[in-house]
Design an enzyme around this catalytic site. Sequence first.
Site, PDB file in Angstrom:
ATOM      1  N   HIS A  66       0.813  -1.216  -0.013  1.00  0.00           N
ATOM      2  CA  HIS A  66      -0.004   0.034  -0.082  1.00  0.00           C
ATOM      3  C   HIS A  66       0.733   1.265   0.046  1.00  0.00           C
ATOM      4  CE1 HIS A  66      -3.539   2.480   1.386  1.00  0.00           C
ATOM      5  NE2 HIS A  66      -2.568   3.229   1.955  1.00  0.00           N
ATOM      6  N   GLU A  67       1.895   1.295   0.813  1.00  0.00           N
ATOM      7  CA  GLU A  67       2.795   2.637   0.727  1.00  0.00           C
ATOM      8  C   GLU A  67       3.482   2.636  -0.303  1.00  0.00           C
ATOM      9  OE1 GLU A  67       2.205   4.594   3.028  1.00  0.00           O
ATOM     10  OE2 GLU A  67       0.778   3.330   4.292  1.00  0.00           O
ATOM     11  N   HIS A 102       1.732   4.248  -2.878  1.00  0.00           N
ATOM     12  CA  HIS A 102       1.505   5.694  -2.725  1.00  0.00           C
ATOM     13  C   HIS A 102       2.876   6.364  -3.378  1.00  0.00           C
ATOM     14  CE1 HIS A 102      -1.907   6.547  -0.539  1.00  0.00           C
ATOM     15  NE2 HIS A 102      -1.541   5.860   0.657  1.00  0.00           N
ATOM     16  N   GLU A 149      -6.278   6.729  -1.643  1.00  0.00           N
ATOM     17  CA  GLU A 149      -6.529   5.717  -0.654  1.00  0.00           C
ATOM     18  C   GLU A 149      -7.039   4.280  -1.157  1.00  0.00           C
ATOM     19  OE1 GLU A 149      -4.720   5.270   2.222  1.00  0.00           O
ATOM     20  OE2 GLU A 149      -4.067   7.583   2.208  1.00  0.00           O
TER      21      GLU A 149
END
Length: 390
Positions: A164-165, A168, A262
Amino acid sequence: MAAYGLYTHIAANKTRSIVLLIGLFVLVYVLVYAGALIAEVVIDGERTVPDYLRAATADLIKAAPFATIGAALWIVLAYFFHQKLIDAVTGGHTVTRAEQPRLYNLLENLCISRGIPMPKLKIMDSDALNAFASGLNPKQYAVTVTSGLVERLDDAELEAVLAHELTHIRNGDVQMMVIAVIIAGVVGFFGELMFRLFFQGGVRIGGGWSSGGSSSSSSSSSSGDRKSGGGAIIVVILAIVLILLAWLLSQAVKLALSRSREFLADAGSVELTKNPDAMISALRKIENRGELPGATSAVMEMCVDNPRSGFSDLFATHPSVEARVDALVKFAGGHYQPPLPALPAAEHDDDTAADQSDPATDAAQPPQGPWGDAPAPKPSLLRGPWGRRG
């Protein structure tokens, strides 16, 4: 359609970054103009409002080059030192493979599988469950996770959070978030500085009005108001409104941080790990357990989950965990998992709980969290944002 949404999101992030940087200079000029208005009133409190406006405009033109240099210098300093500032607030520190082999290997494998440069890996000693990415270029990119997250999540869930990071970083979200922090910081700093200088320092205005609030000052103020027709007071009120407006706009900058980032990061995690259920399970474990003690709202907005509610959630930059889980179930083929029960009292940070507990009850019901037996407390190893806790 999904690819179109992703690529337009990345392109929009680049456009927003440029617009926000331009907006930073505009807000700085607004603050300078407000300061010029107040300065003109301090110099002479007996002029008319049009005279003050003309004088302040001339002052702004003279001060514009210095304001531009100051804002540019702030951006340069933030560009090179923002990570150190974040680490100072959160207590994050870089770890190596030898120190965190499990975590390091998970992140490295994800990077290798997609040809992504390996970001720095940082650990923040906190019982909270959260993580965030930061950095403005490939040499600065870092992924920070809490020690509580490492302890509580299994390998699949931890890998999903790391993915997930990384998403980003790939999508350019981290640049947008850092720029938003820079803008809010510079405007908030200069806005507060003006308020302290002109409204808390007892500055005398027009030789007869003071912000100190004494009876003699009030008398002088009344006399000055009659002489100037209230022009000085009107200009001061206008300056206050401009300062408040600049501050509100700086806070509204976070609205440019689209909530869709997100959802896209969750989707990117599934793309990297091929495991939507791991992301769903990780979100449920993190839900309402990610508040970082001492962290600013700007730092929390960079995290996987920002557990804010009530008025603080009015301009929230994160969709709810429930909405994110629903999206993963609907679009990524995951299986719905309900919210986990609230943490029992034994899991909270209560230094006196052990002394007040009943030994017989403790023996019959050992403390358990929603993911198994609670780990033994390690108070000597915990560290807050500004040093070790006792």
